[in-house]
Design an enzyme around this catalytic site. Structure first.
Site, mmCIF file in Angstrom:
data_model
loop_
_atom_site.group_PDB
_atom_site.id
_atom_site.type_symbol
_atom_site.label_atom_id
_atom_site.label_comp_id
_atom_site.label_asym_id
_atom_site.label_seq_id
_atom_site.Cartn_x
_atom_site.Cartn_y
_atom_site.Cartn_z
ATOM 1 C CG ASN A 103 -1.751 1.228 1.364
ATOM 2 O OD1 ASN A 103 -1.817 2.029 0.425
ATOM 3 N ND2 ASN A 103 -2.401 1.388 2.507
ATOM 4 C CE LYS A 141 -0.165 3.222 4.786
ATOM 5 N NZ LYS A 141 0.027 3.295 6.225
ATOM 6 C CG HIS A 177 -5.774 2.098 5.293
ATOM 7 N ND1 HIS A 177 -5.302 3.028 6.191
ATOM 8 C CD2 HIS A 177 -4.783 1.190 5.124
ATOM 9 C CE1 HIS A 177 -4.062 2.700 6.532
ATOM 10 N NE2 HIS A 177 -3.722 1.581 5.906
ATOM 11 C CD GLU A 198 -2.733 5.542 6.738
ATOM 12 O OE1 GLU A 198 -2.747 5.548 5.493
ATOM 13 O OE2 GLU A 198 -1.823 5.026 7.406
ATOM 14 C CD GLU A 222 -3.283 -2.179 7.569
ATOM 15 O OE1 GLU A 222 -2.218 -2.476 7.023
ATOM 16 O OE2 GLU A 222 -3.842 -1.088 7.403
ATOM 17 N N GLY A 277 2.778 2.482 10.822
ATOM 18 C CA GLY A 277 3.756 3.547 10.631
ATOM 19 C C GLY A 277 4.496 3.963 11.894
ATOM 20 C CB SER A 305 5.494 -1.418 12.177
ATOM 21 O OG SER A 305 5.028 -0.103 12.432
HETATM 22 P P1 13P Z 1 3.155 0.518 7.686
HETATM 23 O O1 13P Z 1 3.668 -0.764 7.093
HETATM 24 O O2 13P Z 1 3.874 1.731 7.156
HETATM 25 O O3 13P Z 1 3.099 0.473 9.169
HETATM 26 O O4 13P Z 1 1.655 0.713 7.177
HETATM 27 C C1 13P Z 1 0.755 -0.332 7.311
HETATM 28 C C2 13P Z 1 -0.468 0.008 6.553
HETATM 29 O O5 13P Z 1 -1.242 0.861 6.926
HETATM 30 C C3 13P Z 1 -0.719 -0.722 5.302
HETATM 31 O O6 13P Z 1 -1.996 -0.468 4.826
#
Ligand code: 13P
Length: 252
Positions: free
Chosen positions: A8, A10, A92, A94, A166, A172, A212
Site C-alpha cells: 500500500n 498510500k 483503511h 487512515e 491492522e 507507521g 510496521s
Molecule cells: P506501515 O507498514 O507503514 O506500518 O503501514 C501499514 C499500513 O497501513 C498498510 O496499509
C-alpha cells in the site's frame, strides 16, 4: 494457501517517473517468486498509467459505491476494472480517520466492489486506547458486522474477500503487534466472519497482518497458521526491502 503480499503505497511517491520505477523494479524482481501473490496499490493517477504484470497485480486504495454520475472526485468499481485493477483496499484506518469513512460507507463499498468482480482487502483494527481497555475483540466484531453486512459470499469464491488486521497503533510507528497476538486476532476475525457470512467461506479467506512490517520481521507473521500474508505500507516504497519480503514469503 499461497501467500499474498500487498504494497500500500498510500500518498507516495511524488511523481509518475518514480512510481514507474518502483513498480517495474518490484514486478521484475517478483518474476523469480512463483509461490507468492504480489499486489501493488499506487495512488489513482499512477494506477491508471501502470499496467499490471503477471508477477505484480494492481490494487486501488479506495473505491466509491455508485456506478456512475454526479459524484465529484470519486472513482467507480468499473473504472478500476477498465484500468486493469483487480484488488481494492477498503476501510483503511487512515480513511476512516482523516476522511470520515463510516462502517456504513465501507459496507457499501465492499458490496459494490465485489459485485463488480474486484477482490476486496477489507481493513479492520483497534486503536491503542481500545486495546488498553481490552476492547480489541469487541471492536473487530463490530467493524466486521457492519462492514460485511448483507454480504452473500456463499455464492462467491473465498478468494474474493481478504481481511487485513491492522491495529491502528502499529501503523507507521515501528511498533508492530507481535506475531502471536496478530495470529490470535486473526483467528477471532475468521470466527466472527464465519458467523456473519458462512463458516465454510470464512475458513478459506486470506487474512493479512499490517502494521510496521518489513523484511526483518515478516517471517514471524508468515509462519502463523491464521495469517496468509501482509499489507505493507512504508516498506513497500523501498524496492529492495519489499523484494526481500517477497523472497521470504516465496519460501513459505
Ligand atoms: P506501515 O507498514 O507503514 O506500518 O503501514 C501499514 C499500513 O497501513 C498498510 O496499509
Amino acid at each position: 494457501v499461497r501467500k499474498l503480499i500487498v504494497g500500500n503505497w498510500k500518498m507516495n511517491p511524488n511523481s509518475l517517473v518514480e512510481a514507474r520505477r518502483l513498480f517495474n523494479s518490484v514486478a521484475k524482481a517478483a518474476k523469480r517468486f512463483q509461490n507468492v501473490d504480489v499486489v501493488l496499490c499506487p495512488p489513482f493517477p499512477y494506477l491508471a498509467a501502470l499496467r499490471p504484470a503477471p508477477s505484480a497485480l494492481l490494487g486501488a486504495q479506495d473505491v466509491f459505491w455508485e456506478e456512475k454520475g454526479a459524484f465529484t472526485g470519486e472513482i467507480s468499481p468499473r473504472m478500476l476494472k477498465s484500468s486493469e485493477v483487480s484488488y481494492v483496499i477498503i476501510g483503511h484506518s487512515e480513511r476512516r480517520r482523516h476522511l470520515g469513512e463510516t462502517d456504513e460507507m465501507i459496507n457499501k463499498k465492499v458490496l459494490a466492489a465485489l459485485k463488480n468482480g474486484l477482490r476486496v482487502i477489507l481493513c479492520v483494527g483497534e486503536t491503542l486506547s481500545e486495546k488498553r481497555r481490552g476492547q480489541t475483540k469487541a471492536v473487530l466484531r463490530r467493524q466486521l458486522q457492519h462492514d460485511l453486512a448483507s454480504l452473500r459470499l456463499a455464492a462467491l469464491k473465498p478468494s474474493a474477500l481478504i481481511i487485513a488486521y491492522e491495529p491502528i497503533w502499529a501503523i507507521g510507528t515501528g511498533v508492530p503487534e507481535t506475531p502471536f497476538s496478530a495470529n490470535e486476532a486473526s483467528r477471532f476475525i475468521r470466527k466472527a466472519t464465519g458467523r456473519i457470512i458462512s463458516p465454510k467461506v470464512a475458513k478459506n479467506i486470506r487474512i493479512l497482518y499490517g502494521g510496521s512490517t518489513n523484511s526483518r520481521n515478516i517471517f514471524g507473521y508468515l509462519i502463523m497458521p491464521e495469517l496468509s500474508g501482509a499489507l505493507v505500507g512504508g516498506a513497500s516504497l523501498d524496492a529492495k526491502d519489499f523484494t526481500r519480503m517477497l523472497e521470504i514469503a516465496n519460501l513459505l
